[in-house]
Design an enzyme around this catalytic site. Structure first.
Site, PDB file in Angstrom:
ATOM      1  CD  GLU A  66      37.810  35.638  30.650  1.00  0.00           C
ATOM      2  OE1 GLU A  66      37.523  36.712  30.064  1.00  0.00           O
ATOM      3  OE2 GLU A  66      37.997  34.568  30.058  1.00  0.00           O
ATOM      4  CD  GLU A  73      38.169  41.431  25.886  1.00  0.00           C
ATOM      5  OE1 GLU A  73      37.160  41.581  26.605  1.00  0.00           O
ATOM      6  OE2 GLU A  73      38.314  40.454  25.121  1.00  0.00           O
TER       7      GLU A  73
END
Length: 121
Positions: A66, A73
């Site tokens: 994550e 991102e």
């Protein structure tokens, strides 16, 4: 600058990154909540040492994935602030890695937890 100072500075930046993810990424907080539930469950149903080790590795896999997903991102958003199909594919692949890690952790967790639960009513 000596190596200890460099190491401490690197450590400080790493902590700053973790704090950023905790404060700004809802999915990471969801994973932390799931981690808390697993830890509570582990104490309640008395995981063995090997089971704790497996669960720790699985939890780590999800949290690290994550964090890497968030970094990818943010980098994609920086490099391609306007929507671009290829940038979207990169973000989708990165999110897919988190999904795979979470599914592996879920399956591993169920393999450990389900046999310890008495389902008789």
């Amino acid at each position: 600058m000596n190596s200890i100072t460099k190491s401490l500075r690197s450590f400080k930046h790493a902590i700053k990154g973790i704090i950023f993810v905790i404060k700004n990424e809802n999915n990471f907080r969801v994973h932390l909540f799931a981690t808390l539930l697993v830890i509570i469950t582990g104490f309640f149903i008395k995981f063995s040492l090997k089971e704790w080790l497996v669960m720790t590795i699985l939890i780590g896999l999800v949290l690290v994935t994550e964090i890497i997903n968030t970094a990818i991102e943010k980098l994609v958003d920086f490099v391609s602030p306007e929507y671009h199909q290829k940038a979207g594919v990169v973000k989708d692949i990165s999110a897919g890695a988190v999904l795979v890690a979470a599914l592996v952790a879920l399956i591993g967790g169920l393999i450990i937890i389900l046999p310890k639960i008495n389902f008789t009513l």
